[in-house]
Design a protein around this motif. Structure first.
Motif, PDB file in Angstrom:
ATOM      1  N   PRO A   1       0.815  -1.223   0.000  1.00 21.47           N
ATOM      2  CA  PRO A   1       0.000   0.000   0.000  1.00 21.47           C
ATOM      3  C   PRO A   1       0.848   1.273   0.000  1.00 21.47           C
ATOM      4  N   GLU A   2       0.259   2.330  -0.528  1.00 19.26           N
ATOM      5  CA  GLU A   2       0.976   3.598  -0.666  1.00 19.26           C
ATOM      6  C   GLU A   2       1.424   4.159   0.680  1.00 19.26           C
ATOM      7  N   GLN A   3       0.616   3.953   1.738  1.00 23.77           N
ATOM      8  CA  GLN A   3       0.979   4.538   3.036  1.00 23.77           C
ATOM      9  C   GLN A   3       2.250   3.942   3.623  1.00 23.77           C
ATOM     10  N   TYR A   4       2.710   2.832   3.045  1.00 23.30           N
ATOM     11  CA  TYR A   4       3.967   2.229   3.505  1.00 23.30           C
ATOM     12  C   TYR A   4       5.066   2.372   2.460  1.00 23.30           C
ATOM     13  N   GLY A   5       4.857   3.285   1.531  1.00 20.19           N
ATOM     14  CA  GLY A   5       5.869   3.568   0.527  1.00 20.19           C
ATOM     15  C   GLY A   5       5.750   2.767  -0.753  1.00 20.19           C
ATOM     16  N   GLY A   6       4.668   1.985  -0.887  1.00 23.94           N
ATOM     17  CA  GLY A   6       4.503   1.134  -2.060  1.00 23.94           C
ATOM     18  C   GLY A   6       3.723   1.788  -3.177  1.00 23.94           C
ATOM     19  N   VAL A   7       3.551   1.055  -4.254  1.00 27.44           N
ATOM     20  CA  VAL A   7       2.793   1.523  -5.412  1.00 27.44           C
ATOM     21  C   VAL A   7       1.288   1.457  -5.141  1.00 27.44           C
ATOM     22  N   GLY A   8       0.887   0.477  -4.319  1.00 29.87           N
ATOM     23  CA  GLY A   8      -0.536   0.314  -4.027  1.00 29.87           C
ATOM     24  C   GLY A   8      -1.313  -0.301  -5.174  1.00 29.87           C
ATOM     25  N   ALA A   9      -0.649  -1.134  -5.964  1.00 28.48           N
ATOM     26  CA  ALA A   9      -1.320  -1.771  -7.101  1.00 28.48           C
ATOM     27  C   ALA A   9      -2.426  -2.698  -6.610  1.00 28.48           C
ATOM     28  N   ASP A  10      -3.549  -2.711  -7.324  1.00 19.65           N
ATOM     29  CA  ASP A  10      -4.628  -3.619  -6.957  1.00 19.65           C
ATOM     30  C   ASP A  10      -4.293  -5.047  -7.390  1.00 19.65           C
ATOM     31  N   ALA A  11      -5.188  -5.976  -7.073  1.00 20.38           N
ATOM     32  CA  ALA A  11      -4.897  -7.392  -7.321  1.00 20.38           C
ATOM     33  C   ALA A  11      -4.697  -7.683  -8.806  1.00 20.38           C
ATOM     34  N   LEU A  12      -5.491  -7.050  -9.674  1.00 24.97           N
ATOM     35  CA  LEU A  12      -5.356  -7.306 -11.104  1.00 24.97           C
ATOM     36  C   LEU A  12      -4.057  -6.718 -11.645  1.00 24.97           C
ATOM     37  N   ALA A  13      -3.698  -5.525 -11.195  1.00 24.48           N
ATOM     38  CA  ALA A  13      -2.434  -4.925 -11.634  1.00 24.48           C
ATOM     39  C   ALA A  13      -1.256  -5.788 -11.207  1.00 24.48           C
ATOM     40  N   THR A  14      -1.321  -6.327  -9.993  1.00 23.78           N
ATOM     41  CA  THR A  14      -0.246  -7.206  -9.515  1.00 23.78           C
ATOM     42  C   THR A  14      -0.172  -8.477 -10.350  1.00 23.78           C
ATOM     43  N   VAL A  15      -1.326  -9.025 -10.703  1.00 24.32           N
ATOM     44  CA  VAL A  15      -1.367 -10.199 -11.584  1.00 24.32           C
ATOM     45  C   VAL A  15      -0.707  -9.881 -12.924  1.00 24.32           C
ATOM     46  N   ILE A  16      -1.010  -8.715 -13.471  1.00 24.65           N
ATOM     47  CA  ILE A  16      -0.443  -8.335 -14.764  1.00 24.65           C
ATOM     48  C   ILE A  16       1.076  -8.209 -14.671  1.00 24.65           C
ATOM     49  N   VAL A  17       1.567  -7.630 -13.589  1.00 24.49           N
ATOM     50  CA  VAL A  17       3.020  -7.516 -13.391  1.00 24.49           C
ATOM     51  C   VAL A  17       3.662  -8.898 -13.380  1.00 24.49           C
ATOM     52  N   ILE A  18       3.105  -9.810 -12.589  1.00 30.14           N
ATOM     53  CA  ILE A  18       3.677 -11.147 -12.466  1.00 30.14           C
ATOM     54  C   ILE A  18       3.568 -11.903 -13.788  1.00 30.14           C
ATOM     55  N   GLU A  19       2.452 -11.754 -14.472  1.00 33.72           N
ATOM     56  CA  GLU A  19       2.259 -12.391 -15.774  1.00 33.72           C
ATOM     57  C   GLU A  19       3.334 -11.942 -16.765  1.00 33.72           C
ATOM     58  N   GLU A  20       3.570 -10.648 -16.832  1.00 36.52           N
ATOM     59  CA  GLU A  20       4.531 -10.123 -17.803  1.00 36.52           C
ATOM     60  C   GLU A  20       5.971 -10.517 -17.463  1.00 36.52           C
TER      61      GLU A  20
END
Length: 378
Positions: free
Chosen positions: A55-74
Motif C-alpha cells: 500500500p501507498e501509506q507504507y511507501g509502495g505503489v498500491g497496485a490492486d490485485a489485477l495490476a499485480t497479476v499483470i506484473v507477475i504475468e509479464e
C-alpha cells in the motif's frame, strides 16, 4: 468487472518494456547458473515492479490485485524465476497487511516497498506439505517473548530474503487452532539455511530449508492473535494462488509467442510450417486455452480485490486451470519446434520445465480440486 482498464494496460506496457529490455536477456543465464537474478531484481526494483502490491501509506505503489497479476504475468513471460520476486513478496507480506499489527506493518513494509529487503513464506515442513496442520515447528512463550524451534522446507527465496512469515505451533493440543504466525528476521540468532535444492525449473529462485534453533523473538512479532495462524495461512493462499495462475499464463504466453514466430519462419516441403493444418490446430488450441485461463485468472483477481465470498473457489480454479494449461502449452510449443525445441539453444525447454512447478506449489492441483469440490458441494 475484471476487464483491465486503460491504466492496467498502461501498467502492462511499462512492465513488458522493462522485462524485454532488462529481464528476458538474463533468463537463460539465470537458468544455466541456477543463481538468483540480481540484475533482473535491480531492474524490477528501479521500476517499482518488485512488490507492487504494498500500500501507498507504507511507501509502495498500491497496485490492486489485477495490476499485480499483470506484473507477475509479464515478468513470467520473460523469466519465471524473476516472477517469483513480486509473487513471493506478496505471499509473505499479505499476512502482515491483512492480519498484522500496525507496528509490524510500519517496521517491515517500507523496506519491502523500497526493495531494500525481500520476504519469504515459511509454511511447509518435511512432514507437513498438503497436511499443514501436522506441522511440528514450535513457538513456546517465555515471558514477553517466543522461542521458535523447527524446520521449514521448500522455502522460496530463502537466504536471499531478510524477513520470513513463519507458522508455528503454540498450542499442540489444538491442532490447526493451535498454530500461530510470526515475523522472523534472517539476522535473528538461531536462523540458518540448508543448501539450495537442485530443481527441474525456476532455478534462479533459490529454494532452501530454513532452520530455527532456539530463535528468540519479541511477542510483538506475532501476526494476529494466538491460534489464528492456520486461518491466516489459508486466507492468504486464497489470494496468492491467483499469482501462481498469473505465472502460468505468463510462461504460456511466452512459449506461444516464441512458437508462433518459429512456425512462420521454419520451412518444410517448400513452405512455412505455419501453413500446415495440423500445426494450425495446435496453435488454435493453445491460444484458446490460454485466453480462457487468463479470463478466469482476471476474474479471480477481481474477486480477490473485492474479497468476494466465493474467492476460495475462484482462486483454486484459476491456479489449477491456468497451471494445467501452461504445462500443455509449453509442451506443445516444444513439439512445434521439433528437435530444436528439445535443446537449450531455444527457450522453450526452459519454459516447459519452469511451467511444471505451477501445478505443484501453493497447493498441488489435486488439492485445488478438493478445495473446489468442497466449495461446490457446500
Amino acid at each position: 468487472m475484471y476487464r483491465p482498464s486503460e491504466e492496467h494496460e498502461a501498467f502492462r506496457a511499462a512492465v513488458r518494456e522493462v522485462c524485454d529490455a532488462k529481464v528476458a536477456p538474463h533468463a537463460a543465464e539465470t537458468d544455466e547458473l541456477a543463481e538468483f537474478p540480481k540484475a533482473s531484481y535491480e531492474a524490477l526494483r528501479a521500476a517499482d515492479f518488485h512488490a507492487p502490491h504494498v500500500p501507498e501509506q507504507y511507501g509502495g505503489v498500491g497496485a490492486d490485485a489485477l495490476a499485480t497479476v499483470i506484473v507477475i504475468e509479464e515478468i513470467a513471460r520473460a523469466c519465471m524465476s524473476s516472477s517469483l520476486i513480486p509473487a513471493v513478496n506478496k505471499l509473505a507480506t499479505l499476512c502482515w497487511i491483512n492480519q498484522g499489527s500496525e507496528e509490524i506493518r510500519q517496521a517491515y513494509l517500507p523496506k519491502i516497498a523500497s526493495g531494500e529487503s525481500m520476504a519469504s513464506y515459511c509454511l511447509s515442513e518435511p512432514e507437513a506439505g498438503s497436511d499443514v496442520a501436522s506441522m511440528r515447528t514450535r513457538a513456546v512463550a517465555d515471558g514477553d517473548e517466543f522461542v521458535i524451534n523447527g524446520a521449514k522446507r521448500w522455502i522460496t527465496n530463502a537466504g536471499v530474503s531478510d524477513f520470513y512469515t513463519v507458522f508455528a505451533v503454540t498450542d499442540p493440543d489444538q491442532r490447526s487452532k493451535g498454530i500461530s504466525a510470526f515475523v522472523v528476521e534472517r539476522a535473528d540468532d538461531g536462523v540458518s539455511f540448508g543448501a539450495p535444492e537442485k530443481k527441474l525449473g525456476i532455478k534462479g529462485s533459490p529454494t532452501c530449508e530454513v532452520y530455527f534453533d532456539n530463535v528468540r523473538i519479541p511477542g510483538s512479532r506475532m501476526i494476529g492473535d494466538p491460534g489464528t495462524g492456520f486461518v491466516t495461512a489459508m486466507k492468504t493462499l486464497d489470494h496468492t494462488r491467483i499469482t501462481i495462475a498469473a505465472q502460468a499464463i505468463g510462461v504460456a504466453q511466452g512459449a506461444l509467442d516464441y512458437a508462433k514466430g518459429y512456425v512462420k519462419e521454419r520451412k518444410q516441403f517448400g513452405r512455412p510450417i505455419a501453413e500446415f493444418q495440423g500445426l494450425q490446430f495446435m496453435i488454435a488450441d493453445m491460444g484458446m486455452k490460454l485466453e480462457a485461463a487468463r479470463q478466469l485468472t482476471y476474474a479471480a483477481a477481481a474477486k480477490s480485490e473485492r474479497g468476494d465470498a466465493d474467492l476460495t473457489y475462484f482462486g483454486a480454479a484459476a491456479k489449477c486451470f491456468a497451471s494445467d494449461v501452461a504445462m500443455e502449452i509449453t509442451t506443445d510449443a516444444v513439439q512445434l519446434l521439433g528437435g530444436y525445441g528439445y535443446t537449450k539453444d531455444y527457450p522453450l525447454e526452459r519454459m516447459m520445465r519452469d511451467a511444471k512447478i505451477t501445478q505443484i506449489y501453493e497447493g498441488t492441483n489435486q488439492v485445488q480440486r478438493i478445495v473446489m469440490a468442497r466449495a461446490l458441494l457446500k
